[in-house]
Scaffold this active site. Sequence first.
Site, mmCIF file in Angstrom:
data_model
loop_
_atom_site.group_PDB
_atom_site.id
_atom_site.type_symbol
_atom_site.label_atom_id
_atom_site.label_comp_id
_atom_site.label_asym_id
_atom_site.label_seq_id
_atom_site.Cartn_x
_atom_site.Cartn_y
_atom_site.Cartn_z
ATOM 1 N N ALA A 80 -1.315 -7.037 0.778
ATOM 2 C CA ALA A 80 -1.779 -8.401 1.049
ATOM 3 C C ALA A 80 -1.567 -8.834 2.501
ATOM 4 O O ALA A 80 -2.328 -9.640 3.026
ATOM 5 C CB ALA A 80 -1.065 -9.376 0.110
ATOM 6 N N HIS A 81 -0.523 -8.285 3.156
ATOM 7 C CA HIS A 81 -0.241 -8.788 4.514
ATOM 8 C C HIS A 81 -1.265 -8.338 5.541
ATOM 9 O O HIS A 81 -1.228 -8.763 6.692
ATOM 10 C CB HIS A 81 1.175 -8.404 4.955
ATOM 11 C CG HIS A 81 1.395 -6.958 5.257
ATOM 12 N ND1 HIS A 81 1.431 -6.483 6.547
ATOM 13 C CD2 HIS A 81 1.602 -5.894 4.460
ATOM 14 C CE1 HIS A 81 1.670 -5.176 6.513
ATOM 15 N NE2 HIS A 81 1.777 -4.791 5.249
ATOM 16 N N ALA B 2 0.804 -1.223 0.000
ATOM 17 C CA ALA B 2 0.000 0.000 0.000
ATOM 18 C C ALA B 2 0.842 1.279 0.000
ATOM 19 O O ALA B 2 0.433 2.287 -0.572
ATOM 20 C CB ALA B 2 -0.931 0.004 1.202
ATOM 21 N N CYS C 136 1.641 2.113 11.866
ATOM 22 C CA CYS C 136 1.866 0.701 12.107
ATOM 23 C C CYS C 136 3.333 0.494 12.393
ATOM 24 O O CYS C 136 3.877 -0.583 12.252
ATOM 25 C CB CYS C 136 1.437 -0.118 10.913
ATOM 26 S SG CYS C 136 -0.320 0.027 10.660
HETATM 27 N N1 PMP Z 1 -2.226 2.479 4.701
HETATM 28 C C1 PMP Z 1 -2.803 1.974 5.793
HETATM 29 C C2 PMP Z 1 -4.169 2.413 6.181
HETATM 30 C C3 PMP Z 1 -2.118 1.037 6.575
HETATM 31 O O1 PMP Z 1 -2.689 0.541 7.665
HETATM 32 C C4 PMP Z 1 -0.820 0.637 6.174
HETATM 33 C C5 PMP Z 1 -0.031 -0.346 7.007
HETATM 34 N N2 PMP Z 1 0.266 0.146 8.275
HETATM 35 C C6 PMP Z 1 -0.277 1.194 5.019
HETATM 36 C C7 PMP Z 1 -1.011 2.101 4.300
HETATM 37 C C8 PMP Z 1 1.088 0.807 4.532
HETATM 38 O O2 PMP Z 1 1.116 -0.544 4.148
HETATM 39 P P1 PMP Z 1 2.491 -1.239 3.783
HETATM 40 O O3 PMP Z 1 3.386 -1.015 4.938
HETATM 41 O O4 PMP Z 1 2.128 -2.676 3.580
HETATM 42 O O5 PMP Z 1 3.006 -0.586 2.557
#
Ligand code: PMP
Length: 389
Positions: A203-204, A69, A332
């Site tokens: 996906a995770h 994402a 996160c």
């Molecule tokens: N957007 C949101 C709403 C999320 O919760 C996260 C993961 N914390 C991300 C984006 C980023 O995802 P990733 O670390 O897998 O790129």
Amino acid sequence: MIYLDNHSTTRCDQRVVAAMLPWLSEHFGNPHSSHAGGVVAADAIALATDRIAGRLGVKAENVVYTSGATESNNLAIRGVCLHPRQKRRHIVTVATEHPAVLDVAHDIKRQGFTVTVVPVHPNGTEQAGSVDLDQLADAITDDTAIVSVMAANNEIGSLTPLAPIAELTHARGALLHSDATQAIGRLPLDVVASDVDLISASAHKFYGPKGAGFLIVGNGNRRVRLLPQIVGGGQQRGIRSGTLSPANIVGIDTAMQLCQDGGATERETIGKLRDQLWQILESGIDGLQINGPPLRSPHRLLGNLNVTLPGVEGETLMAAATDVAFSTGSACSNVDPAPSHVLMALGLDESAARRSVRFGIGRFNTDQDIQRSGEVLLAAFKRLIRLAR
Ligand code: PMP
């Protein structure tokens, strides 16, 4: 360790791992090669992509695979704003977005863009944490290139209905992007019905592999021009170069299928466990406060619980209850020690934000997990309160 941090990441489901394995070893061909090894891999990608697209109500050509994402959000926002044909110079987003949206939007200011960050409904209201539609409507102008509004919040679980936002956005000729990272796999989501132009996912977050995700680009109603952010071999029609991973893509498809199979039953179980955790904590901690929409509100993710503790910082509780995996507010990652911008946007002060913790209940949690975590958390909390006296 009892894992209650499913917004941060989820365990890759064994069934997903099993589906991925042959594409890592037995069928290792480069899906972009024209020999038999490549064709087999390309066929697997084509089949998985049709299924992924079908579930979201889009066409296979609307799916662009990314590393997750963060990359999808970057591609959506930078891609739309920095395209050479883009004449508009304004971005609208929301105070509770993930840094993978907010930081991208602010970074593009260096290229001459202005950014409007719209506030959300305050804590204690039915729609706490979702964007105020009147203020959003006022923020969008004829110079707005893109509006970015998340579908579900990763800290407080608030859900935002996208269809009315799409209407407001399109009325001004802008495109709508939604970071649906916490929604895909947790909610039925029809991109076309809600008329969203760009959708990001990882996906995770839905029991698939880490480092794999996608951006849905366009759904047939409007032309979406993206400036590629990663160039090279010209894969994925040049929008995002790099050799595709058949294992990851098969993994995404399988993970989505399992979420669909689990459906309302799985969501309801998760909701019950989340309510149980709240009841245990509330019964032992006077003055515990819920952050975000009311627990059983239709505006809240069923697995999410975010609470402010009286008299104890979230980080301190985490250090005292290491048998349970949960998290404090911010994003996160715990890289940034600042209090959660999401909780501050809800109207919490810095002290309350620092005293807040987030739980994310998921597919693999059981009744016993919740009972045991409740005991561990209450014991740790009471110990800390005694020490503070
Ligand atoms: N957007 C949101 C709403 C999320 O919760 C996260 C993961 N914390 C991300 C984006 C980023 O995802 P990733 O670390 O897998 O790129």
